[in-house]
Scaffold this motif. Structure first.
Motif, PDB file in Angstrom:
ATOM      1  N   TYR A 203      -5.058  58.863 -22.855  1.00 50.21           N
ATOM      2  CA  TYR A 203      -3.756  59.892 -22.398  1.00 50.21           C
ATOM      3  C   TYR A 203      -4.317  60.889 -21.621  1.00 50.21           C
ATOM      4  O   TYR A 203      -3.877  61.339 -20.619  1.00 50.21           O
ATOM      5  CB  TYR A 203      -3.069  59.991 -23.572  1.00 50.21           C
ATOM      6  N   VAL A 204      -5.481  61.449 -22.354  1.00 52.35           N
ATOM      7  CA  VAL A 204      -5.948  62.821 -21.688  1.00 52.35           C
ATOM      8  C   VAL A 204      -6.734  62.666 -20.543  1.00 52.35           C
ATOM      9  O   VAL A 204      -6.416  63.203 -19.576  1.00 52.35           O
ATOM     10  CB  VAL A 204      -6.954  63.546 -22.809  1.00 52.35           C
ATOM     11  N   ASN A 205      -7.486  61.551 -20.418  1.00 54.70           N
ATOM     12  CA  ASN A 205      -8.011  61.129 -19.260  1.00 54.70           C
ATOM     13  C   ASN A 205      -7.199  60.953 -17.865  1.00 54.70           C
ATOM     14  O   ASN A 205      -7.305  61.613 -16.870  1.00 54.70           O
ATOM     15  CB  ASN A 205      -9.055  59.964 -19.149  1.00 54.70           C
ATOM     16  N   SER A 206      -5.993  60.151 -18.164  1.00 54.87           N
ATOM     17  CA  SER A 206      -4.989  60.012 -17.264  1.00 54.87           C
ATOM     18  C   SER A 206      -4.310  61.107 -16.716  1.00 54.87           C
ATOM     19  O   SER A 206      -4.261  61.488 -15.570  1.00 54.87           O
ATOM     20  CB  SER A 206      -3.935  58.980 -17.658  1.00 54.87           C
ATOM     21  N   TRP A 207      -3.859  62.140 -17.690  1.00 54.79           N
ATOM     22  CA  TRP A 207      -3.266  63.356 -17.268  1.00 54.79           C
ATOM     23  C   TRP A 207      -4.095  64.151 -16.656  1.00 54.79           C
ATOM     24  O   TRP A 207      -3.798  64.983 -15.519  1.00 54.79           O
ATOM     25  CB  TRP A 207      -2.561  64.013 -18.419  1.00 54.79           C
ATOM     26  N   SER A 208      -5.354  64.187 -16.962  1.00 55.31           N
ATOM     27  CA  SER A 208      -6.231  65.101 -16.337  1.00 55.31           C
ATOM     28  C   SER A 208      -6.469  64.566 -14.878  1.00 55.31           C
ATOM     29  O   SER A 208      -6.567  65.546 -13.892  1.00 55.31           O
ATOM     30  CB  SER A 208      -7.873  65.002 -17.028  1.00 55.31           C
ATOM     31  N   ALA A 209      -6.959  63.308 -14.601  1.00 52.61           N
ATOM     32  CA  ALA A 209      -6.707  62.759 -13.051  1.00 52.61           C
ATOM     33  C   ALA A 209      -5.730  63.293 -12.483  1.00 52.61           C
ATOM     34  O   ALA A 209      -5.605  63.640 -11.175  1.00 52.61           O
ATOM     35  CB  ALA A 209      -6.986  61.347 -13.225  1.00 52.61           C
ATOM     36  N   VAL A 210      -4.373  63.310 -12.906  1.00 51.98           N
ATOM     37  CA  VAL A 210      -3.183  63.309 -12.407  1.00 51.98           C
ATOM     38  C   VAL A 210      -2.978  64.841 -11.941  1.00 51.98           C
ATOM     39  O   VAL A 210      -2.691  65.271 -10.860  1.00 51.98           O
ATOM     40  CB  VAL A 210      -1.872  62.913 -13.170  1.00 51.98           C
ATOM     41  N   GLN A 211      -3.403  65.794 -12.939  1.00 50.51           N
ATOM     42  CA  GLN A 211      -3.396  67.248 -12.743  1.00 50.51           C
ATOM     43  C   GLN A 211      -4.185  67.606 -11.685  1.00 50.51           C
ATOM     44  O   GLN A 211      -3.947  68.549 -10.844  1.00 50.51           O
ATOM     45  CB  GLN A 211      -3.304  67.833 -14.278  1.00 50.51           C
TER      46      GLN A 211
END
Length: 242
Positions: A203-211
């Motif tokens: 979850y953290v890696n996915s949202w970091s990439a999106v942000q």
């Protein structure tokens, strides 16, 4: 002569097979309780799909202690609800235990001999599956009546030292059994923590990439808008500037 010998053997086999019927009772000298006195504990994982219901049966004798530990380890899908509905039914059909949570324990004294039904329902999640770890079984704190009588007869023949060793070994075996139960429960918690850590990391890696992508896109749009503000078209007749 050889053909006649083969023919005679074939007739004997045919006669023997015709007289021997199906073995309906493989152990006629044993009772149902002795036949079903198998493994005392089980631990494994199951996968419940969206809205799925799975039931299992375990045989228990009167006077034993029945226990069931369940824990949700992994939830996938859209609606991430970790609640699991667990019910235990007696052989007569009565509900003797019920839990509706991510983890739960059910334990009770067996009042009737027979197969106890354990049902696990994932009706809380209509669009998600879950992985559940189970640990259940039966144990007996005391001794069977037959064992008591046998022990009383043996006590007349053996000395007190051997009886003390037997009692100590039985107590040690019971303590090891309970220690194994607690170990399985802690193993369930470790598995749950591992899947939760893995899910949070994804979850953290996915949202970091999106942000990060959103920040780069916003910076590019800002530079593009500023460039359009300072972009002036030359008037008619004016020479282009260097």
């Amino acid at each position: 002569m050889l053909q006649n010998g083969f023919y005679l053997i074939w007739l004997l086999l045919l006669f023997g097979l015709s007289n021997s019927g199906a073995l309906n009772d493989p152990h006629p000298e044993l009772s149902d309780q002795e036949l079903f006195w198998g493994a005392d504990q089980y631990d494994f994982s199951i996968m419940l799909r969206a809205g799925d219901l799975q039931c299992y049966w375990h045989f228990a004798h009167f006077g034993e202690r029945f226990y069931l530990n369940s824990m949700v380890q992994l939830v996938t899908g859209v609606a991430l609800d970790r609640h699991l509905s667990v019910t235990v039914n007696a052989p007569s059909g009565l509900i003797v235990g019920k839990v509706d949570d991510a983890s739960g324990q059910i334990a009770f004294n067996v009042k009737e001999t027979g197969f106890y039904q354990m049902c696990f329902s994932n009706f809380h999640n209509r669009f998600g599956s879950m992985q559940v770890f189970l640990n259940f079984g039966v144990y007996y704190e005391g001794q069977k009546e037959e064992e008591k009588k046998k022990k009383e007869e043996d006590m007349k023949q053996i000395n007190s030292t051997l009886s003390f060793i037997e009692e100590s070994s039985s107590r040690l075996q019971r303590f090891v059994f309970h220690m194994w139960r607690h170990y399985n429960y802690e193993r369930m918690r470790r598995g749950t923590d591992f899947y939760l850590l893995q899910s949070n990391s994804t979850y953290v890696n996915s949202w970091s990439a999106v942000q990060s992508l959103l920040i780069l896109t916003a910076g590019y749009l800002q530079l593009y808008c500023l460039k359009r503000l300072f972009n002036t078209k030359p008037a008619e007749g004016d020479k282009p500037r260097c």
